[in-house]
Design a protein around this motif. Sequence first.
Motif, PDB file in Angstrom:
ATOM      1  N   ILE A 173       7.047   9.967   3.802  1.00  0.00           N
ATOM      2  CA  ILE A 173       5.661  10.259   3.897  1.00  0.00           C
ATOM      3  C   ILE A 173       5.527  11.672   3.719  1.00  0.00           C
ATOM      4  O   ILE A 173       5.827  12.497   4.581  1.00  0.00           O
TER       5      ILE A 173
ATOM      6  N   SER B 110      12.471   5.850   3.974  1.00  0.00           N
ATOM      7  CA  SER B 110      11.419   6.379   2.860  1.00  0.00           C
ATOM      8  C   SER B 110      10.827   7.731   3.519  1.00  0.00           C
ATOM      9  O   SER B 110      11.054   8.001   4.593  1.00  0.00           O
TER      10      SER B 110
ATOM     11  N   ASP C 236       2.822   1.116   2.226  1.00  0.00           N
ATOM     12  CA  ASP C 236       2.204   1.834   1.203  1.00  0.00           C
ATOM     13  C   ASP C 236       0.734   2.068   1.594  1.00  0.00           C
ATOM     14  O   ASP C 236      -0.033   3.090   0.789  1.00  0.00           O
ATOM     15  N   ARG C 237       0.367   1.557   2.585  1.00  0.00           N
ATOM     16  CA  ARG C 237      -1.175   1.793   2.844  1.00  0.00           C
ATOM     17  C   ARG C 237      -1.577   3.248   3.365  1.00  0.00           C
ATOM     18  O   ARG C 237      -2.622   3.691   3.319  1.00  0.00           O
TER      19      ARG C 237
ATOM     20  N   GLU D   9      -1.070   5.791   1.539  1.00  0.00           N
ATOM     21  CA  GLU D   9      -1.464   6.408   0.594  1.00  0.00           C
ATOM     22  C   GLU D   9      -2.892   6.264   0.461  1.00  0.00           C
ATOM     23  O   GLU D   9      -3.568   7.212  -0.482  1.00  0.00           O
TER      24      GLU D   9
ATOM     25  N   GLU E 184       1.397  10.949   0.318  1.00  0.00           N
ATOM     26  CA  GLU E 184       2.300  10.083  -0.821  1.00  0.00           C
ATOM     27  C   GLU E 184       3.349   9.344  -0.084  1.00  0.00           C
ATOM     28  O   GLU E 184       3.510   9.913   0.956  1.00  0.00           O
ATOM     29  N   TRP E 185       3.782   8.240  -0.491  1.00  0.00           N
ATOM     30  CA  TRP E 185       5.038   7.571   0.051  1.00  0.00           C
ATOM     31  C   TRP E 185       6.119   7.470  -0.911  1.00  0.00           C
ATOM     32  O   TRP E 185       5.728   7.003  -2.003  1.00  0.00           O
ATOM     33  N   THR E 186       7.166   7.741  -0.647  1.00  0.00           N
ATOM     34  CA  THR E 186       8.297   7.618  -1.729  1.00  0.00           C
ATOM     35  C   THR E 186       9.428   7.087  -0.886  1.00  0.00           C
ATOM     36  O   THR E 186       9.969   7.210   0.171  1.00  0.00           O
TER      37      THR E 186
END
Length: 364
Positions: free
Chosen positions: A179, A177, A262-263, A265, A271-273
């Motif tokens: 960030i 992922s 996801d924390r 965010e 943003e996290w993808t």
Amino acid sequence: MTIVDLTRDLVAIPSHEDETAAGDHIEDWLRRETDAEVRRDEVGNVIARTGRGEETLALVGHHDVVAPGDSQVTDNGGESTDPAYVVEERDDRLYGRGAADMKGAVAAAMIAFEAADPAGELVFASFVGEEVGGVGARHAIERGFAPDYAIVGEGSTGYSAPGVTDVAVAHKGRRGSTITASGESAHASEAEAGENAIYRATDAVDLVRELEPPSIEVAGETLAGSVVVTEIEGGSGWNVVPDRCAITVDERTVPGERAPIDRVEAIPGVEWTVDQDLPPMRCEDEAFAETVRDAADAAQSGTPELVTKPHATDAGWLAQAGTQPVVCGPSEPGEAHTDDESVSIDVLERCTEIYRRAAEGWLR
């Protein structure tokens, strides 16, 4: 045809950019040597079926490979416009790109598929695109490929003891992922006029470092996840407050919980993808796992164990779709993707016998 001959033939066919020729060879062999129903799907997967029954066992592999090293390719001294992979036999091993990962196991599954008197419906499947995210397996599953059980021929030799071919009942997955932190650029002499994206990104890194990755107990082992920041990129000049910074995160997942990345965010401007999510695997059917272990025990002098693997395989996609898979194959730790990749001939013969015994005994 012997396992050595078939493995040699498959390994010699380049399949790191285009799997078509390797798929052709597998398909032609199955049509010539078996009475099975053989088909080639739209993406190049080769799937064959034989036997009857309400339940299905699949012998699963893939015929794509990673790019070879220079020493693993030959043009036959300039006599050929179609380069081939170098295949050498020495010290009771076959050397060449894909020998371990995993054309040797594909060859073993082909010969076992031809030789077995299956207990139920037996399926052979060799997928494309395993090395690039399970493209072939996902395509087949989306179009109804749903065996009840599967033996995936990725490496399981040498996990409990040197030379022993074990049965892996769980493995990790991988979630990759990014960030991304956004800010507002400004001249560095007036830093307070901007919003430093790198500072926001480092706040995210601090949060990631504090996460406790989940772990599970399987087959007497602890299968532990991990979360690691592996890359960081941001900024445009030594005198500019950066307005963007990106961080790459490598996460090794286990069946069940995921690390709560996801924390991040909750941090302003972050943003996290998720870029890639290769699922983990766990076989929940203990009786099937023991049946395959018994087949492995009967095929070798060593004592195989139920073990776990650190690497993601197509077994993860199958497990996610409802199949009960195990992993059992000739490749040893450290063999795959190397410039001197090789596989033991004795273990190829052993895996052929394991697959045949399992195909004939999993319902009996």
